[in-house]
Structure formats: structure tokens, C-alpha cells
Scaffold this motif. Structure first.
Motif, PDB file in Angstrom:
ATOM      1  N   UNK A 389       0.728  -1.376   0.333  1.00 44.68           N
ATOM      2  CA  UNK A 389      -0.144  -0.186  -0.459  1.00 44.68           C
ATOM      3  C   UNK A 389       1.050   1.464   0.189  1.00 44.68           C
ATOM      4  N   UNK A 390       0.504   2.073  -0.730  1.00 44.48           N
ATOM      5  CA  UNK A 390       1.335   3.556  -0.874  1.00 44.48           C
ATOM      6  C   UNK A 390       0.670   4.235  -0.386  1.00 44.48           C
ATOM      7  N   UNK A 391       0.163   5.394   1.107  1.00 44.97           N
ATOM      8  CA  UNK A 391       0.352   6.187   1.237  1.00 44.97           C
ATOM      9  C   UNK A 391       0.732   7.202   1.775  1.00 44.97           C
ATOM     10  N   UNK A 392       0.101   8.127   0.731  1.00 42.15           N
ATOM     11  CA  UNK A 392       0.783   9.336   0.413  1.00 42.15           C
ATOM     12  C   UNK A 392       3.062   9.444   0.287  1.00 42.15           C
ATOM     13  N   UNK A 397       3.621  -1.895   4.285  1.00 40.88           N
ATOM     14  CA  UNK A 397       3.194  -3.526   4.070  1.00 40.88           C
ATOM     15  C   UNK A 397       1.945  -4.340   5.149  1.00 40.88           C
ATOM     16  N   UNK A 398       1.093  -4.641   4.749  1.00 42.24           N
ATOM     17  CA  UNK A 398      -0.159  -5.409   4.957  1.00 42.24           C
ATOM     18  C   UNK A 398      -0.370  -5.909   6.735  1.00 42.24           C
ATOM     19  N   UNK A 399       1.612  -6.498   6.269  1.00 41.20           N
ATOM     20  CA  UNK A 399       1.078  -7.248   7.264  1.00 41.20           C
ATOM     21  C   UNK A 399       1.983  -6.889   8.552  1.00 41.20           C
ATOM     22  N   UNK A 415      -6.762  -8.962   7.795  1.00 39.87           N
ATOM     23  CA  UNK A 415      -6.661  -8.705   6.976  1.00 39.87           C
ATOM     24  C   UNK A 415      -6.759  -7.057   6.399  1.00 39.87           C
ATOM     25  N   UNK A 416      -5.326  -6.176   5.892  1.00 40.02           N
ATOM     26  CA  UNK A 416      -5.231  -5.398   5.303  1.00 40.02           C
ATOM     27  C   UNK A 416      -5.203  -4.551   3.922  1.00 40.02           C
ATOM     28  N   UNK A 417      -6.377  -4.245   3.693  1.00 38.96           N
ATOM     29  CA  UNK A 417      -5.695  -3.299   1.987  1.00 38.96           C
ATOM     30  C   UNK A 417      -5.959  -1.857   1.929  1.00 38.96           C
ATOM     31  N   UNK A 418      -5.057  -1.935   0.741  1.00 39.00           N
ATOM     32  CA  UNK A 418      -5.324  -0.267   0.360  1.00 39.00           C
ATOM     33  C   UNK A 418      -6.161  -0.049  -0.275  1.00 39.00           C
ATOM     34  N   UNK A 427      -5.706   4.478   1.189  1.00 40.78           N
ATOM     35  CA  UNK A 427      -6.270   4.664   2.265  1.00 40.78           C
ATOM     36  C   UNK A 427      -5.779   3.434   3.117  1.00 40.78           C
ATOM     37  N   UNK A 428      -5.252   3.155   4.791  1.00 44.23           N
ATOM     38  CA  UNK A 428      -5.443   2.042   4.646  1.00 44.23           C
ATOM     39  C   UNK A 428      -6.265   1.481   5.799  1.00 44.23           C
ATOM     40  N   UNK A 429      -7.122   0.254   4.767  1.00 50.14           N
ATOM     41  CA  UNK A 429      -8.342  -0.146   5.997  1.00 50.14           C
ATOM     42  C   UNK A 429      -7.632  -1.658   6.129  1.00 50.14           C
ATOM     43  N   UNK A 430      -8.706  -1.711   6.863  1.00 51.96           N
ATOM     44  CA  UNK A 430      -8.785  -3.916   7.233  1.00 51.96           C
ATOM     45  C   UNK A 430     -10.099  -3.886   8.128  1.00 51.96           C
ATOM     46  N   UNK A 431     -10.017  -5.417   7.680  1.00 50.74           N
ATOM     47  CA  UNK A 431     -11.041  -6.452   8.313  1.00 50.74           C
ATOM     48  C   UNK A 431     -10.462  -7.021   9.780  1.00 50.74           C
ATOM     49  N   UNK A 432     -11.310  -7.410  10.759  1.00 51.70           N
ATOM     50  CA  UNK A 432     -11.252  -8.130  11.186  1.00 51.70           C
ATOM     51  C   UNK A 432     -12.289  -9.021  11.357  1.00 51.70           C
TER      52      UNK A 432
END
Length: 488
Positions: A389-392, A397-399, A415-418, A427-432
Motif C-alpha cells: 500500500x502506498x499512502x501519501x 506493508x499489510x502484514x 486482513x489489511x488492504x489499500x 488509504x490503509x483499511x482493515x477487516x477483522x
């Protein structure tokens, strides 16, 4: 210089039987099968395949649940000189149609419950089909067949990648590549005293396939208990009842096992787990080692490398790493990317020379994974290049995000994705997915991560789901996660 066919997998299976003899080697749903029964049935199935027109080099689809017929069919297909083409049964009709068409398969071995799906997908393709428990018996009716000679670089297996980043691609693996990778896995198991294992992995996946081949290299009489499909409660019961000592797993299996009342079962026979398929979060590794009283040996590889590149051993392991490269694999880090060279590297992508040329350059397989080697030669996997993920302008790294979220006692899977963002690009977002019985809100998890991470890294949104999407082999399905966060 090796002689042609020295690494023929059918020869490997034959030598294993000659070396170890006949003994109860496989338990499945209340019944033991001996190594002699598996061997003899495979020689007859090989003859049956030939009698039904299967020629050397033909692709034979194996699409079943985990059953003893998978062990028998793999050996038989190699004995007939044909190419094992495993297909995980959790395919949609269009996905299956693509694999059948693209591979040009001439025959297929399938489970009875998959007949409607397979028949619809295979319509008009002229594939000779054998159903386990029905027409499969006809394959075993004849006299045993001799081994069809095959060269080391002949195609042994055609495995289709999961297709989570696009249409599934056929990965061509040679007899020698799988032979060498299987020996690498056996060297890891040789560092332990365990001989009784539980197999919950889909044998139609590269990880499951290489575990099977690794067993053919063993000098010890190995005993395997097979699960039709991974079920955590069933797993615990089988370990306790049959005093099993080891099990190859993927990280999400460990997470699901930790959520069970495992202390209700006598798991004292367990010695170690082999973990692969995805990077194992340190928090999950520590929790599983403590809960089950085991050492976890992590390994790394990909379908394109014949499943395995590196692995830890009982005598040489370092938490956080995926072990040292195995003897058949030479590893280099090129611009941060893990690259590997050696006999395990695929012959190429089926029907796609352009993509093959992009992926294998000057003999080096570019894995698409970011990693590093330490001063002692241990390999560390940071993340997938495609998942970066490239934020600004900053790399995330999602991990890193997932590891922090997993530190929260209520989080079972993360789990994290852009997510596309007008201001920051991504933007960095995640689901759990939460531990059963636990409660925590998305905003609370954002604050939890914010307190533990750099300002540019922490997730701005965390969504609590009933279940985080997984692939058919238990890895996080990032494509499905990205689709979810885009529509929320």
C-alpha cells in the motif's frame, strides 16, 4: 549429469514401497489402508488410464475431496506418464471451465458429489470422466502397469494458481523439480522423530502435493491420518485419539484451532507443526506453541517454485523467519524482491510464454515477495509486492498492520488492504474476524493500532466481519477484501 528419468515420481513411489514394505500407512474415516494396497491399486489404475486412451503427457484432472483415491491417482497418473492436474473442488463453473479448456485435459477423476458441477463445466470438451466409488472401479480391473519412462524435465504436474489476482494460470512443474522439493521437505521432517501425522490440507494444492511427495522420500514408516476437509474440532479429536505427532497447517488453521476448547483434549503427543502457505504472524506462532506444546517450523515457497524454497528445522530455526533455503534452492534478494534459482523453478506458465519471460529471467524466478536474508542465512518474508500500500508516498506493508491488530485479544483473523483515496492515493483499511464470544468495535481497533504504529501506517478504518474472506486453501482472499472495502 543425471540420467533421463532418474527423478521420475513414479519410480520414487515404487522405491518407497520396496524400501518400507507393506504396513498400515493411511487412515481415513474409520478405515486403515496399507502401503501395499495403495501401491497395488495405483499400478492397476495406471493400466486402466492407458486402456482408456490416456497417453504420456496427457493432462488428467484430479478433482476430489481429500480421499485415499488422491494418493492412488497421483501415483497412477505418473506411472502412466501423464500429468497430474489437481483442481480444488471449491471452483465456480466458469473457473472450472477455464481450467478444463486451458489445460486441454483428456481425462478426469472426480468425487461423486462434484458430478453436476463438473459435467456442466466440461460439456462438449470430450473429457473421459471417472467417478470415485463408481466408474473409478473400472480403472482397477486390469493387470498392473509398468512405469512409463519420463525425463527429468518432463511435465509432471500442471497446477492452476488461485486466480485471486486475475484468471487462474497453469504452472508447469517437472518431475525433477517436484522430486527435489519433496526431498527438501523430507529433510525438514528428518530433523524430528515424528512419524504420525494428521493431513488437513487440500491435497489438490501445491502445499498438500509436496507433503505427499516428501513422504515418498522418507526412510521411516510414516503414518498419516487424512481429513476430508479441515474441521478444527475433528482435528482435535483425531490428534487425541490416534496420538498424532505433527500436522502441516496454514496460519488460519492455527487461528481457528486456538479458538476451540483445545484444553479439553489430550494433545500431549504433538511435537511440531509445519506452517506454510502464508506468512505466520508472530503473535499466532507464540500462542500456538504455548497452547499445543509444539515447535512450529515455518516454510516458504510458491506454486512456481514447486511449493517450497526454504524451511526451518528442529535444530535450526528462528521465529520470524521462514528458515534457510533448502539444498535445491538458491535465493537472492534483488531490489528487495525474493528471487530463486534451481531445479524447483517452474518450466513456465502453460500457454503463456510472455508471462513466463517476465517472471523467470536468466533462470531466476521473481516471486513477487519482498524479503531479506540475515547474516546467518535465514530468510524473512516481509510481504507481497502486489499487496504493498502506498499512502501519501509512504510504503505500508499489510502484514505490519495485521500483526498489530492480531495483538488485540479479541481479534482472531485480520486482513489489511489499500482503498483508493483522492488525497493520499491509497488509504490503509482493515477487516477483522473476532474470537468467538469477544467484542470490540472497529473504532476501538483503530485507536488500538494508532497507539502502536507510525502515523502513516495505522488503519483509518477497521470493519468487524462475521468471517474474513479466505481462499480455498485458507489464505486471506485479498481480492475479495478489496471488493468489500470499496463498496462499504
Amino acid at each position: 549429469m543425471t540420467s533421463p528419468g532418474e527423478h521420475n515420481l513414479a519410480v520414487l513411489a515404487e522405491k518407497a514401497f520396496e524400501r518400507l514394505g507393506d504396513y498400515e500407512s493411511l487412515f481415513f474415516e474409520g478405515k486403515w489402508l496399507t502401503s501395499g494396497e495403495i501401491h497395488e491399486r495405483s499400478t492397476r489404475v495406471a493400466a486402466g488410464l492407458r486402456a482408456h486412451g490416456v497417453q504420456p503427457g496427457d493432462r488428467v484432472v484430479v478433482m476430489t475431496m481429500n480421499t485415499p483415491e488422491v494418493f492412488i491417482s497421483y501415483r497412477a497418473i505418473w506411472r502412466a506418464g501423464a500429468v497430474v492436474t489437481p483442481v480444488i473442488f471449491l471452483q465456480s463453473g466458469p473457473e472450472l471451465r477455464h481450467i478444463l479448456t486451458d489445460s486441454g485435459a483428456t481425462a478426469a477423476i472426480i468425487s461423486p458429489e462434484l458430478v453436476p458441477l463438473f459435467s456442466a463445466a466440461a460439456e462438449g470438451l470430450g473429457i473421459t470422466t471417472f467417478v470415485v466409488g463408481d466408474s473409478y472401479a473400472a480403472l482397477e480391473a486390469g493387470e498392473p502397469a509398468a512405469i512409463e519412462p519420463r525425463a527429468d524435465d518432463d511435465l509432471a504436474a500442471l497446477l492452476y494458481t488461485g486466480g485471486t489476482t486475475g484468471r487462474a494460470k497453469g504452472v508447469m512443474l517437472s518431475h525433477r523439480g517436484l522430486w527435489e522439493s519433496g526431498r527438501g521437505i523430507e529433510l525438514v521432517s528428518r530433523s524430528t522423530t515424528a512419524t504420525r501425522s494428521l493431513l488437513p490440507l487440500p491435497l489438490s494444492h501445491a502445499y498438500g502435493l509436496i507433503v505427499v511427495i516428501g513422504g515418498l522420500h522418507s526412510e521411516r514408516r510414516l503414518v498419516s491420518v487424512l481429513q476430508r476437509w479441515f474441521d478444527p474440532v475433528g482435528w482435535l479429536k483425531l490428534v487425541a485419539e490416534y496420538r498424532l505427532e505433527t500436522s502441516p497447517v496454514v496460519p488460519t488453521m492455527l487461528q481457528l484451532l486456538l479458538a476451540q476448547p483445545y484444553s479439553d483434549y489430550d494433545l500431549s503427543s504433538l511435537q511440531y507443526f509445519g506452517s506454510g502457505g502464508a506468512t505466520l504472524p508472530l503473535a499466532i506462532r507464540a500462542a500456538a506453541e504455548k497452547a499445543f506444546g509444539v515447535t512450529i517450523l515455518e516454510g516458504y515457497g510458491c506454486t512456481e517454485s514447486s511449493a517450497v524454497i526454504s524451511a526451518e528445522t528442529i535444530t535450526d530455526h528462528r521465529p520470524g523467519s521462514v528458515g534457510k533455503p533448502l539444498p535445491h534452492a538458491e535465493v537472492a534478494i534483488v531490489d528487495g524482491e525474493i528471487c530463486v534459482r534451481g531445479p524447483g523453478v517452474m518450466l513456465g506458465y502453460w500457454n503463456d510464454p510472455e508471462l513466463t519471460a517476465q517472471t523467470v529471467r536468466d533462470g531466476w524466478l521473481h516471486t513477487g515477495d519482498v524479503g531479506r536474508l540475515d547474516e546467518d542465512g535465514f530468510l524473512y518474508v516481509v510481504d507481497r509486492l502486489k499487496d504493498l500500500i502506498i499512502r501519501g508516498g509512504f510504503n505500508v506493508f499489510p502484514r505490519d498492520v495485521e500483526d498489530v491488530l492480531l495483538e488485540h485479544p479479541a481479534v482472531q483473523i485480520a486482513a489489511c488492504v489499500g482503498k483508493p483515496d483522492a488525497e493520499h492515493g491509497e488509504e490503509v483499511v482493515a477487516v477483522v474476524q473476532l474470537v468467538p464470544g469477544q467484542q470490540v468495535s472497529g473504532p476501538e481497533l483503530v485507536e488500538f493500532a494508532k497507539a502502536r504504529m507510525a502515523k502513516y501506517k495505522y488503519p483509518r478504518e477497521v470493519t468487524v466481519l462475521d468471517a474474513v474472506p479466505l481462499t480455498s486453501v485458507g489464505k486471506i482472499n485479498r481480492k475479495a477484501v478489496r471488493d468489500l472495502v470499496k463498496i462499504r
